[in-house]
Enzyme design. Structure first.
Site, PDB file in Angstrom:
ATOM      1  N   SER A  19       0.826  -1.216   0.000  1.00  0.00           N
ATOM      2  CA  SER A  19       0.000   0.000   0.000  1.00  0.00           C
ATOM      3  C   SER A  19       0.857   1.261   0.000  1.00  0.00           C
ATOM      4  O   SER A  19       0.561   2.225  -0.718  1.00  0.00           O
ATOM      5  CB  SER A  19      -0.935   0.005   1.211  1.00  0.00           C
ATOM      6  N   ASN A  72      -6.538  -7.528  -2.347  1.00  0.00           N
ATOM      7  CA  ASN A  72      -6.048  -7.986  -1.043  1.00  0.00           C
ATOM      8  C   ASN A  72      -4.982  -7.125  -0.381  1.00  0.00           C
ATOM      9  O   ASN A  72      -4.850  -7.166   0.840  1.00  0.00           O
ATOM     10  CB  ASN A  72      -5.481  -9.407  -1.187  1.00  0.00           C
ATOM     11  N   TYR A  73      -4.195  -6.372  -1.139  1.00  0.00           N
ATOM     12  CA  TYR A  73      -3.022  -5.714  -0.547  1.00  0.00           C
ATOM     13  C   TYR A  73      -3.027  -4.193  -0.628  1.00  0.00           C
ATOM     14  O   TYR A  73      -2.296  -3.544   0.113  1.00  0.00           O
ATOM     15  CB  TYR A  73      -1.747  -6.242  -1.219  1.00  0.00           C
ATOM     16  N   LEU A  74      -3.818  -3.616  -1.516  1.00  0.00           N
ATOM     17  CA  LEU A  74      -3.837  -2.165  -1.658  1.00  0.00           C
ATOM     18  C   LEU A  74      -5.048  -1.594  -0.944  1.00  0.00           C
ATOM     19  O   LEU A  74      -6.192  -1.974  -1.248  1.00  0.00           O
ATOM     20  CB  LEU A  74      -3.869  -1.776  -3.140  1.00  0.00           C
ATOM     21  N   SER A 108      -3.411  -7.797  -6.039  1.00  0.00           N
ATOM     22  CA  SER A 108      -2.996  -6.724  -5.132  1.00  0.00           C
ATOM     23  C   SER A 108      -4.135  -5.739  -4.904  1.00  0.00           C
ATOM     24  O   SER A 108      -4.312  -5.230  -3.800  1.00  0.00           O
ATOM     25  CB  SER A 108      -1.770  -5.999  -5.694  1.00  0.00           C
TER      26      SER A 108
END
Length: 900
Positions: A655, A858-860, A855
């Site tokens: 992020s 799930n990740y950003l 991403s």
């Protein structure tokens, strides 16, 4: 023996273990510079180039050879190290560190693909928990009382969330962004109540394309012009569109007023959640939906063995059909897939043998093609169904599933995610999974444990049978679970992505990652100091933390003997890391989902020395970090911050890197497409950092061909407008702006394009005639005569004969006269559209080997995207699909100034 080891005490030397199996797969190099910082040049050609175009191959890829051996217990060894590498106990750690205070883009992003083989042996492990949602809510072992995820915030009762009636459009008919109204910081937002929230990941990257009917809170008022005017010959302007949009807006407003009472914005209730264990007080649902029973094939459709038809019982026939449907797919060409299928097929045949006495012993003599051809014919029948028949079939299916799509949670109606029980079939697996092709059994109520409130009625299954168990566990968020037979993993039914519980879990995950910013400098300083400590365990832990922080590696867990040979940071073996003097490391291993991770990276000198020490006196198959495991590492991280794990580092780095790339790479005065390209570039760099690779989609070349055809269509449109100007006044031929013909548009291309347009128009006329007649019949009226269709087709033929005569004349007659100023404006807008479309094509080609959705989902932190969209006048629908907007309602109200 290396001098780096010579002065370590007996307790400080690495422990060696037994060899294990090896496996590699084609992959890509992602070369990082010092730290994890991705390229400072946000839109460089190299960075935007697809991974395959920057790959340097050292040798041909090797097929993974997965072996499984038991590890022996660690043994202590004594060695010593030189004075150069000996940590000074009294010397404080140097303040200078390769750790960058805030991760950005990797200094060098190149890709290479040397081939390496790896061996791997692991201790067997039980029940790997597999969750269809967040891991925090999955039970560790027993289904009754399970370790749960994060708690809802405490406090007063929550409000309800309002659903959205219609989705806003992302662009006008000619591709120009439609202006959107600026949203106040805290605007009440509507969410559409979708029929299915458990869409596939592929759907999450698709932008919305519906007409704009309501305000979009995620985008400011768009600057610039409105819709572009195109040639009336190709795209006639729709009449009554404004009126229709107004009516839609009124309908949406009316619907909003009706649903205001049901709006529940849990994210506005700061103290809404209970304590960390209790998730709900009342939960009521109808269980899960089991697929319908198997329908036997017609008597004439039979598989053959050695040329002879086989009369199979329905139990065996169903399994044979699973393979028969796949014989033209890549799965049927896979040796492991075929072996596992046939092994399980023989077990079923032993229990349910052929009725005509045929003995099946060899896979090569089996012929499943009659089944395949029957399945294909049934597919074609479904495709040829009329619109009315398709609607009727869908309505019947929806009626059967309706009771299972929603549940009642604490008095609120919430959408259930994956309420359908998986049908039986053949296990596909991900990557090079050793069990692909194995038979997935049909699940029955006796396999399912359901979770409901104590006072809620026990639901009745839609097939005969009784539930395995009924529990009342309000500390977890799953509604049902079972153990699948292939890998022995738990499967769960959760609420849909847009539900309050799942939304709170997502929000808390990203808030925890943001909280890490307060502690990360201290953590980095500590592990930098520990890189030189005398204690081998602490030195290994510090080196592992360096890799997790700098390279965004997963922590890694032990795998069972029958699982794919994938590793993470803590389970790396010596063969996975190669030393390149003076200070480079080459990582080469299979990561999650058997995706190859290959990275050549420059590291701190001390880290390089440590790896040399850890590898000393060990075999390739031995563990690199033999004194560190994931549990111990996470326990150490939790001492800095409650709930901190290696996984949080991955979310934090992804992020923060994304935020920095966007801030640095977004053009202030660029077009919408240029800004979108900058966004996708940043997303792509994060995906590369996190090793979110994918194989080039099978449809990529087909998709690019369609885009090239569309680009040719835009150029054809522009050419006709130029020729219309020449027909009106020949002086336009002397203007430099209109002199040069459109590139890649020769006589052959023009003829081909007009033939395609003609075929589409003829097909469109036939479909419209058929649809109009269907509507007339439904209304009880007489259908149109075939002569009406013939007349329409004649008009189309006449139009394209006229266009054929115009070829080479540089003249074109518009269907409706227009002033030259309007035509010139239309050409200018087409120029902008062609430019934007070319950028879009470049972006599609650049991202063909990178999985951007992983991403993004799930990740950003989704608030980064929403704030960026508002700040740059980009509709959020350009970047978030309907599914993601539903998943992240709490992020849609982020202010334009919000930063991670």
């Amino acid at each position: 023996m290396s001098g780096d080891i010579s002065m370590l005490s007996d307790d400080d030397t690495p422990l060696s273990v037994k060899p294990s199996a090896r496996g590699t797969q084609n992959g890509h190099v992602i070369q990082n510079g010092n730290g994890r910082v991705l390229s400072d040049s946000p839109m460089s050609e190299d960075d935007d180039m697809p991974l395959s175009q920057t790959t340097r191959t050292k040798s041909e890829p090797m097929t993974p050879d997965v072996r499984s051996l038991k590890r022996k217990k660690p043994a202590m060894m004594s060695e010593s190290s030189s004075e150069d590498d000996k940590p000074l106990a009294s010397s404080p750690a140097k303040s200078k560190s390769a750790a960058i205070s805030m991760p950005g883009a990797v200094e060098q992003t190149t890709t290479k693909a040397p081939t390496a083989n790896g061996k791997r042996a692991r201790t067997s492990s039980k029940a790997v928990v597999e969750s269809s949602e967040d891991e925090d809510d999955a039970p560790l072992a027993k289904p009754k009382r399970v370790a749960n995820g994060k708690a809802k915030p405490k406090g007063r009762p929550a409000k309800k969330v309002k659903k959205e009636e219609s989705e806003p459009d992302i662009e006008s008919e000619d591709g120009t962004p439609v202006p959107a109204r600026k949203a106040p910081p805290r605007v009440k937002r509507k969410m559409k109540d979708e029929s299915d929230a458990d869409d596939s990941p592929s759907e999450d990257d698709k932008p919305l394309t519906k007409k704009r009917a309501t305000k979009t809170p995620a985008a400011k008022k768009t600057k610039g012009k409105g819709k572009a005017e195109a040639s009336e010959d190709v795209k006639p302007k729709k009449r009554g569109a404004k009126k229709e949009e107004t009516e839609d807006s009124k309908l949406a407003s009316k619907k909003k007023e009706e649903m205001d009472e049901d709006t529940y914005k849990w994210w506005e209730q700061q103290n809404a959640a209970r304590d960390g264990s209790v998730k709900w007080t009342m939960l009521e649902h109808n269980g899960v939906y089991f697929p319908p029973a198997y329908e036997p094939l017609p008597k004439h459709v039979k598989m053959k063995y050695n040329g002879e038809p086989v009369d199979l019982p329905v139990e065996s026939e169903e399994v044979a059909g699973f393979y028969g449907a796949l014989i033209e797919s890549p799965h049927a060409q896979d040796v492991t897939f075929n072996k596992n299928f046939f092994d399980d097929f023989l077990k079923v045949l032993k229990k349910y043998p052929p009725r005509n006495g045929v003995k099946i012993t060899k896979f090569e003599l089996c012929d499943f093609r009659p089944m395949y051809e029957y399945f294909e014919s049934e597919k074609e029948k479904k495709k040829s169904m009329t619109t009315a028949e398709k609607k009727a079939a869908k309505a019947a299916k929806d009626e059967l599933e309706a009771p299972y799509t929603h549940c009642t949670l604490d008095g609120r109606k919430e959408k259930v995610g994956n309420f359908r029980i998986e049908p039986p079939g053949l296990f596909r697996g991900r990557g090079d999974h050793p069990k692909k092709g194995a038979l997935k059994h049909r699940l029955r109520p006796e396999d399912i444990t359901i979770n409901i409130g104590k006072d809620s009625p026990v639901p009745t299954p839609n097939v005969p049978g009784k539930w395995k168990d009924v529990v009342h566990d309000n500390t977890v968020t799953w509604l049902a679970n079972w153990v699948e037979n292939v890998n022995g993993n738990y499967k769960y039914v959760f609420l849909a992505a847009g539900s309050s519980l799942k939304g709170q879990s997502d929000m808390q995950k990203f808030e925890k990652a943001r909280e890490l910013k307060k502690h990360v400098d201290r953590i980095r300083a500590d592990y930098q100091a520990d890189l030189k400590t005398k204690q081998m365990m602490e030195r290994q832990r510090a080196t592992a933390m360096y890799f997790i922080d700098k390279l965004a590696l997963r922590a890694g867990n032990e795998k069972g003997d029958e699982e794919a040979d994938t590793v993470g940071c803590c389970s790396l073996r010596c063969e996975h890391v190669t030393l390149l003097p003076p200070n480079k490391l080459v990582f080469d291993f299979l990561g999650k989902d058997s995706i190859r991770y290959y990275n050549e990276v420059q590291v701190d000198d001390q880290v390089y020395k440590n790896i040399r020490i850890f590898k000393g006196n060990k075999n390739d198959e031995d563990e690199l970090f033999d004194r560190v495991n994931t549990g111990a590492l996470n326990k150490h991280l939790a001492s800095y911050m409650k709930g901190l794990t290696a996984k949080v580092f991955r979310t934090f780095n992804a992020s923060l890197t994304f935020q920095e790339l966007l801030d640095r790479g977004t053009p202030d005065k660029g077009t919408t497409q240029e800004k979108l390209n900058a966004y996708n570039h940043a997303n792509r760099m994060v995906a590369i950092l996190c090793n979110h690779q994918r194989a080039v989609p099978k449809t990529h070349e087909q998709s690019m061909t369609k885009m090239r055809e569309k680009l040719r269509g835009l150029k054809y449109e522009r050419m006709k407008l130029r020729h219309a100007l020449f027909s009106i006044d020949s002086k336009f031929k002397k203007k430099k702006k209109y002199q040069e013909p459109e590139s890649d548009l020769d006589d052959e291309a023009i003829e081909s394009h007009e033939e395609q347009l003609k075929a589409k128009d003829l097909e469109k006329a036939e479909k419209k005639f058929q649809k109009d007649n269907e509507k007339l019949v439904e209304d009880g009226k007489k259908p149109q005569d075939d002569s009406v269709l013939k007349e329409k087709l004649k008009e189309v033929e006449a139009e394209y004969k006229r266009l054929k005569k115009e070829r080479g004349t540089e003249k074109h007659a518009l269907k409706k006269e227009r002033p030259t100023e309007k035509i010139e404006d239309a050409i200018d807008k087409l120029d902008e559209k062609i430019k934007a479309f070319k950028l879009q094509m470049e972006d599609r080609e650049a991202g063909k080997e990178v999985a951007l959705s992983t991403s993004k989902i799930n990740y950003l932190d989704p608030r980064i995207t929403v704030a960026w969209c508002k700040d740059n006048d980009v509709p959020v629908e350009k970047l978030f699909s309907k599914t993601l907007i539903t998943k992240f309602p709490w992020a849609m109200e982020a202010d334009p100034e919000w930063k991670f």
